[in-house]
Design an enzyme around this catalytic site. Structure first.
Site, PDB file in Angstrom:
ATOM      1  N   GLY A 275       0.825  -1.202   0.000  1.00 10.48           N
ATOM      2  CA  GLY A 275       0.000   0.000   0.000  1.00 10.48           C
ATOM      3  C   GLY A 275       0.857   1.249   0.000  1.00 10.48           C
ATOM      4  O   GLY A 275       2.007   1.246  -0.455  1.00 10.48           O
ATOM      5  N   SER A 276       0.318   2.311   0.547  1.00 12.53           N
ATOM      6  CA  SER A 276       0.998   3.602   0.518  1.00 12.53           C
ATOM      7  C   SER A 276       2.102   3.674   1.569  1.00 12.53           C
ATOM      8  O   SER A 276       2.103   2.935   2.556  1.00 12.53           O
ATOM      9  CB  SER A 276      -0.006   4.736   0.773  1.00 12.53           C
ATOM     10  OG  SER A 276      -0.452   4.705   2.121  1.00 12.53           O
ATOM     11  N   THR A 277       3.035   4.578   1.336  1.00 11.35           N
ATOM     12  CA  THR A 277       4.145   4.771   2.267  1.00 11.35           C
ATOM     13  C   THR A 277       3.642   5.248   3.625  1.00 11.35           C
ATOM     14  O   THR A 277       4.116   4.783   4.670  1.00 11.35           O
ATOM     15  CB  THR A 277       5.142   5.793   1.690  1.00 11.35           C
ATOM     16  OG1 THR A 277       5.625   5.299   0.438  1.00 11.35           O
ATOM     17  CG2 THR A 277       6.311   6.004   2.637  1.00 11.35           C
ATOM     18  N   ALA A 278       2.675   6.153   3.630  1.00  9.28           N
ATOM     19  CA  ALA A 278       2.168   6.703   4.888  1.00  9.28           C
ATOM     20  C   ALA A 278       1.553   5.613   5.760  1.00  9.28           C
ATOM     21  O   ALA A 278       1.846   5.513   6.961  1.00  9.28           O
ATOM     22  CB  ALA A 278       1.146   7.803   4.604  1.00  9.28           C
ATOM     23  N   VAL A 279       0.726   4.773   5.174  1.00 11.43           N
ATOM     24  CA  VAL A 279       0.101   3.698   5.946  1.00 11.43           C
ATOM     25  C   VAL A 279       1.143   2.640   6.312  1.00 11.43           C
ATOM     26  O   VAL A 279       1.089   2.053   7.393  1.00 11.43           O
ATOM     27  CB  VAL A 279      -1.071   3.075   5.170  1.00 11.43           C
ATOM     28  CG1 VAL A 279      -1.702   1.932   5.964  1.00 11.43           C
ATOM     29  CG2 VAL A 279      -2.125   4.132   4.855  1.00 11.43           C
ATOM     30  N   GLY A 280       2.093   2.417   5.427  1.00 15.73           N
ATOM     31  CA  GLY A 280       3.152   1.461   5.717  1.00 15.73           C
ATOM     32  C   GLY A 280       3.928   1.822   6.968  1.00 15.73           C
ATOM     33  O   GLY A 280       4.307   0.950   7.762  1.00 15.73           O
ATOM     34  N   GLU A 297       5.713  -3.375   0.904  1.00 14.98           N
ATOM     35  CA  GLU A 297       5.837  -3.012  -0.512  1.00 14.98           C
ATOM     36  C   GLU A 297       4.987  -1.772  -0.697  1.00 14.98           C
ATOM     37  O   GLU A 297       3.757  -1.826  -0.717  1.00 14.98           O
ATOM     38  CB  GLU A 297       5.366  -4.164  -1.398  1.00 14.98           C
ATOM     39  CG  GLU A 297       5.813  -4.041  -2.853  1.00 14.98           C
ATOM     40  CD  GLU A 297       4.904  -3.159  -3.681  1.00 14.98           C
ATOM     41  OE1 GLU A 297       5.300  -1.992  -3.952  1.00 14.98           O
ATOM     42  OE2 GLU A 297       3.815  -3.598  -4.041  1.00 14.98           O
TER      43      GLU A 297
END
Length: 596
Positions: A275-280, A297
């Site tokens: 998913g997104s970097t922020a949620v990661g 990823e």
């Protein structure tokens, strides 16, 4: 001579038998999945009405996940947003099932995969149509990104999976010549996967296949933007487990929002997040509380480099598909196009020509090249990126045509025309932030060094593609780009090689799925050492090193190190002689010598 003749006959007979066995198809049980309630026959018009108006803002996260078609806003139904306690119950059930499945044979695991493969091949259109309805992509793109990739992964696991999960023998080194050393790969237990909406079928099957083949159970939290398709694909998994005689609770698919995902992260033995970097970053923070290992990823900003010695029309076709595939829903989208100044004009002309021919419309209403954008308000974000670029000197070269057919004004915002933008630079948000949309931003470069510098000027590091008439030149450029994978004279084909690991660096995440590395990442990797010739040769501590240690204990140890690791044969021989000499001395403890 007669012996050789016998060997030749036996060898030929064995080869013939193996060939005949290959021609006999394996016996694979069939399975039936009820799809009567997911076909677009106009029956999904109850509950919330025919057209669904999604709520916006924080209040949108309610007790259930609402589902609708992005291209038409037709209401599809709803699924529960599971509470943390409900998530933990799912994990508990999966953990019990794993205790049984962890003891299964590779033969049974391969049979499960064959059952899935048989169903997928026989029901390609159904799977692609459901993916298209839930994400807005075309069924052609669904076939390429959902069916082919999944079939390739299954085939690779069938052919090579067992080989890479068997114990692997390693060298025991000079000091442990009497030992045998190996690495064993055991199931971790329950894998938790949080997957995005862009490829709802493959994103479920990809982690599930690796998890169950390596003996694990898995709980998959699907995106709130693709829960309808995800829950149907779960039916396929359940039917496959039943047909293979596997525990029914081995795989779970759960629905919900952030709270559901957080509960999953804290309950499992390994987390795979796409998913997104922020949620990661939030997933990693939550996983750190329980020291749960993670594979992340995340976003990408892949560079697409075009050198001055390429076949321009050929590369232009690849470039447009790389940018526009599935309305930007590809998992490794090219978002920055760097073109050598000597071919810039011809490349630009070819790209403009192709984009003018691209048709955008409802994916199930005719042969369209692109469909709708899945995420609400994402078209507004894309336009804000374009506006920022225009304010800083960029220009729009061309925009593709939109064909809405019978759609109303309410759904027009779900579509974004394919757009070619020129005169871009790295001061623009368009070249720094992840686009995830059908925008081709083209920038000139004058030398290979400049192309490499531009490609590395990003916070992301997922992949890259380099095109050149000289493979040596392309390899040289690609080797200096800091990213997780590189493709020479093609785009994204590395993912179709399922023997290769997939993942990135920097803000694109870390860890790998797919390939040997991804398969083994689902395992407890255990190092094992045992006596090679037990019970005839055992580990014996030299007398000077036994407690209480002798006065010459350090001299023995020092000479032993030299005997084992000396740089020359003469150094090692000298050390060996000293060891033998010291071991022959009386074993007098250091304390006894001092007392004397």
């Amino acid at each position: 001579m007669e012996l050789w003749w016998v060997v030749l006959v036996i060898g030929s007979a064995i080869a013939l038998c193996r060939l005949l066995l290959m021609l006999i198809p394996p016996v694979v049980p069939a399975m039936d999945v009820d799809a009567s309630d997911v076909l677009d026959d106009g029956s999904q018009t109850t509950g919330e009405g025919y057209i669904y108006i999604p709520r916006k803002g924080k209040g949108a996260q309610a007790e259930r996940v609402q589902c609708y078609e992005p291209a038409t806003m037709k209401y599809l139904g709803f699924f529960p947003a599971l509470t943390p306690d409900e998530v933990r119950e799912h994990v508990k059930q999966a953990r019990e099932a794993q205790k049984v499945w962890g003891k299964s044979s590779f033969k049974q695991r391969r049979q499960l995969l064959r059952i899935f493969l048989k169903y997928i091949i026989q029901h390609q259109e159904l799977i692609c149509e459901i993916s298209a309805r839930d994400t807005g992509k075309t069924i052609v793109d669904a076939s390429m990104g959902e069916i082919m990739t999944t079939c390739e992964k299954i085939t690779w696991l069938l052919e090579e999976g067992e080989r890479w999960l068997k114990p692997e023998h390693r060298s025991s080194g000079r000091s442990m010549l009497h030992k045998s050393a190996r690495v064993e790969f055991h199931p971790l237990g329950v894998i938790g996967a949080i997957v995005p909406w862009n490829y709802p079928f493959h994103n479920i099957f990809n982690p599930m296949l690796a998890a169950v083949f390596s003996g694990n159970a898995i709980v998959i939290k699907v995106s709130e933007h693709a829960s309808w398709s995800g829950c149907f694909y779960f039916r396929i998994i359940q039917a496959g487990l039943l047909a293979a005689g596997a525990p029914s609770d081995l795989v779970h698919v759960i629905t919900g929002f952030g709270e559901t995902g957080e509960a999953l992260v804290s309950s499992v033995d390994k987390v795979i997040f796409v998913g997104s970097t922020a949620v990661g970053k939030m997933v990693m923070e939550n996983a750190s509380k329980t020291l749960t290992p993670v594979t992340l990823e995340l976003g990408g900003k892949d560079a697409f480099i075009v050198c001055d010695d390429v076949d321009v029309p050929h590369v232009a076709q690849i470039a447009v598909r790389a940018a526009l595939q599935s309305s930007g829903q590809n998992c490794a989208g090219a978002e920055r196009f760097y073109v050598h100044q000597d071919v810039y004009d011809s490349f630009k002309a070819q790209v403009i020509k192709i984009v003018k021919s691209v048709r955008v419309g409802p994916p199930l209403e005719g042969r369209y090249d692109m469909g709708a954008v899945c995420l609400q308000e994402h078209a507004d974000k894309l336009q804000s990126l374009v506006n920022d670029a225009l304010e800083k000197g960029a220009e729009i070269a061309v925009r593709g045509k939109l064909f809405f057919g019978s759609l109303g004004d309410d759904v027009v915002g779900q579509f974004y025309p394919p757009t070619v933008i020129l005169n871009v630079n790295h001061s623009m948000r368009l070249m720094q932030e992840e686009i995830f949309g059908p925008i081709i931003a083209i920038m000139k470069f004058s030398s290979d060094e400049e192309a490499i510098m531009l490609a590395n000027d990003t916070n992301y590091g997922l992949g890259c593609a380099v095109f050149s008439g000289s493979q040596r030149r392309a390899r040289s450029i690609a080797s200096r780009i800091y990213c997780g994978f590189a493709v020479i004279n093609d785009f994204a084909s590395s993912y179709m090689c399922q023997s290769l690991p997939f993942g990135g660096v920097k803000n694109s995440g870390f860890g790998r799925f797919a390939g040997v590395e991804g398969l083994r990442a689902c395992c407890l990797i255990k190092a094992v050492v045992e006596d090679r010739w037990w019970p005839y040769i055992k580990t014996k501590i030299p007398k000077p090193l036994q407690y209480p240690v002798a006065e010459n204990a350090f001299e023995v140890q020092e000479s032993l190190v030299e005997a084992l690791y000396g740089l020359s044969i003469w150094d090692r021989l000298r050390g060996l002689v000293n060891v033998i000499k010291l071991l022959s001395e009386p074993n007098i403890p250091d304390e006894t010598r001092k007392a004397q």
